[in-house]
Scaffold this motif. Structure first.
Motif, short mmCIF file in Angstrom:
data_model
loop_
_atom_site.label_atom_id
_atom_site.label_comp_id
_atom_site.label_asym_id
_atom_site.label_seq_id
_atom_site.Cartn_x
_atom_site.Cartn_y
_atom_site.Cartn_z
N LYS A 1 -44.46 23.33 10.18
CA LYS A 1 -43.62 24.51 9.99
C LYS A 1 -42.23 24.19 10.51
N SER A 2 -41.23 24.86 9.94
CA SER A 2 -39.86 24.62 10.39
C SER A 2 -39.68 25.10 11.82
N ILE A 3 -38.80 24.41 12.53
CA ILE A 3 -38.46 24.76 13.91
C ILE A 3 -36.95 24.74 14.05
N VAL A 4 -36.46 25.33 15.12
CA VAL A 4 -35.04 25.29 15.43
C VAL A 4 -34.66 23.82 15.68
N ILE A 5 -33.49 23.44 15.19
CA ILE A 5 -33.02 22.07 15.42
C ILE A 5 -33.01 21.82 16.94
N PRO A 6 -33.67 20.77 17.41
CA PRO A 6 -33.66 20.49 18.85
C PRO A 6 -32.22 20.41 19.38
N ALA A 7 -32.03 20.94 20.59
CA ALA A 7 -30.69 21.09 21.17
C ALA A 7 -29.91 19.79 21.20
N ASP A 8 -30.55 18.67 21.56
CA ASP A 8 -29.82 17.40 21.64
C ASP A 8 -29.35 16.93 20.26
N ILE A 9 -30.19 17.14 19.26
CA ILE A 9 -29.82 16.73 17.90
C ILE A 9 -28.68 17.61 17.39
N LYS A 10 -28.81 18.91 17.58
CA LYS A 10 -27.76 19.83 17.11
C LYS A 10 -26.44 19.55 17.81
N ALA A 11 -26.47 19.36 19.11
CA ALA A 11 -25.23 19.07 19.86
C ALA A 11 -24.57 17.80 19.36
N ALA A 12 -25.37 16.77 19.08
CA ALA A 12 -24.82 15.50 18.60
C ALA A 12 -24.21 15.66 17.20
N ILE A 13 -24.87 16.42 16.34
CA ILE A 13 -24.34 16.63 14.98
C ILE A 13 -23.06 17.45 15.05
N ARG B 1 -20.92 12.45 6.10
CA ARG B 1 -20.18 13.67 6.48
C ARG B 1 -21.16 14.82 6.69
N VAL B 2 -20.87 15.66 7.67
CA VAL B 2 -21.66 16.87 7.91
C VAL B 2 -21.02 18.00 7.13
N VAL B 3 -21.82 18.67 6.31
CA VAL B 3 -21.32 19.76 5.48
C VAL B 3 -21.64 21.11 6.10
N ARG B 4 -22.84 21.22 6.68
CA ARG B 4 -23.28 22.51 7.23
C ARG B 4 -24.31 22.27 8.32
N ILE B 5 -24.27 23.11 9.35
CA ILE B 5 -25.27 23.07 10.41
C ILE B 5 -25.80 24.49 10.57
N GLY B 6 -27.09 24.66 10.34
CA GLY B 6 -27.73 25.95 10.49
C GLY B 6 -28.59 25.97 11.74
N SER B 7 -29.51 26.90 11.82
CA SER B 7 -30.38 26.97 12.99
C SER B 7 -31.58 26.04 12.86
N LYS B 8 -32.09 25.87 11.62
CA LYS B 8 -33.25 25.01 11.41
C LYS B 8 -32.98 23.85 10.45
N SER B 9 -31.79 23.83 9.88
CA SER B 9 -31.47 22.78 8.91
C SER B 9 -30.00 22.40 8.99
N TYR B 10 -29.69 21.24 8.43
CA TYR B 10 -28.30 20.79 8.33
C TYR B 10 -28.16 20.03 7.02
N THR B 11 -26.92 20.01 6.53
CA THR B 11 -26.64 19.35 5.25
C THR B 11 -25.64 18.23 5.46
N LEU B 12 -25.97 17.07 4.90
CA LEU B 12 -25.09 15.91 4.96
C LEU B 12 -24.65 15.55 3.55
N MET B 13 -23.44 15.02 3.45
CA MET B 13 -22.95 14.44 2.20
C MET B 13 -22.64 12.98 2.49
N LEU B 14 -23.16 12.11 1.65
CA LEU B 14 -22.94 10.68 1.81
C LEU B 14 -22.13 10.17 0.63
N HIS B 15 -21.06 9.45 0.94
CA HIS B 15 -20.16 8.91 -0.09
C HIS B 15 -20.36 7.40 -0.12
N ALA B 16 -20.89 6.89 -1.21
CA ALA B 16 -21.12 5.44 -1.35
C ALA B 16 -19.93 4.85 -2.11
N MET B 17 -19.13 4.08 -1.40
CA MET B 17 -17.91 3.49 -1.96
C MET B 17 -18.16 2.04 -2.38
#
Length: 162
Positions: free
Chosen positions: A141-153, A103-119
Motif C-alpha cells: 500500500k502507498s505510504i508517505v514519502i519517508p522524511a529523509d527521501i523527501k528532504a533530499a528531493i 529534474r524534479v517536477v513535483r513532490i507530493g505526500s506519497k509520490s513525486y514526479t521526475l523528468m529525465l532529459h536524454a541528450m
C-alpha cells in the motif's frame, strides 16, 4: 487545419538543447551498447526505461546520498512507478553517448514526479516522465514519502536543477 489538429500540434513537445537545462542539473552518462539495440541497430524502446532507471538509481546514491538498494531491501520501501512515459525526438544507435539529466517536477505526500532529459550531442533525443509512489513492500500500500527521501528531493529541486 481544424481545431483537433491544432490541439494535437500543441501537445507535441519540442526537444531541448543541453544549454536550456540548468547548469547545476545532475546527469548520468551512458554509452549505447549492442545489447541495448534491436536488429536494426537502434535502441529497443524498453531498454530506454532500463537506462532511465539506472540514472534514477545513480541519482539516489550520488546526489540524494540515499542507498537505493537499502531503501528497497532493508527498509522495505517500494519506489514503484505509477506512470512512466517518454517522448522520442531522435533515434539512438549503438555507440551513441547519452547524458541523462534528472529534474524534479513535483513532490507530493506519497509520490513525486521526475523528468529525465536524454541528450545526444547536446540535443535532446528523448525525454522520460516518471511518477514514483512510495509503498510498504510488506503491505503493498502507498505510504508517505519517508522524511529523509523527501528532504533530499526537496533540497535537490531547490538547489540543483530548477
Amino acid at each position: 487545419m481544424n481545431d483537433q489538429n491544432i490541439a494535437l500540434q500543441q501537445e507535441i513537445p519540442s526537444p531541448l538543447t543541453a544549454e536550456a537545462l540548468p547548469p547545476s542539473c545532475w546527469s548520468f552518462k551512458v554509452t549505447i551498447r549492442h545489447g541495448h539495440c534491436d536488429p536494426a541497430g537502434i535502441v529497443y524502446t524498453p531498454k530506454f526505461f532500463d537506462l532511465f532507471n539506472h540514472a534514477i538509481e545513480g541519482w539516489f546514491i550520488e546526489v540524494l546520498g540515499i542507498d537505493y538498494y537499502h531503501v528497497i531491501g532493508e527498509r522495505r520501501t517500494g519506489l514503484g512507478y505509477v506512470t512512466a512515459s517518454a517522448d522520442f525526438f531522435a533515434p539512438c544507435m549503438m555507440g551513441n553517448k547519452l547524458e541523462i539529466f534528472v529534474r524534479v517536477v513535483r513532490i507530493g505526500s506519497k509520490s513525486y514526479t521526475l523528468m529525465l532529459h536524454a541528450m545526444k550531442e547536446g540535443r535532446e533525443a528523448l525525454r522520460g516522465h516518471f511518477t514514483t509512489v512510495t509503498t510498504s513492500l510488506d503491505h503493498h500500500k502507498s505510504i508517505v514519502i519517508p522524511a529523509d527521501i523527501k528532504a533530499a528531493i526537496v533540497a535537490y529541486s531547490g538547489k540543483w536543477c530548477q
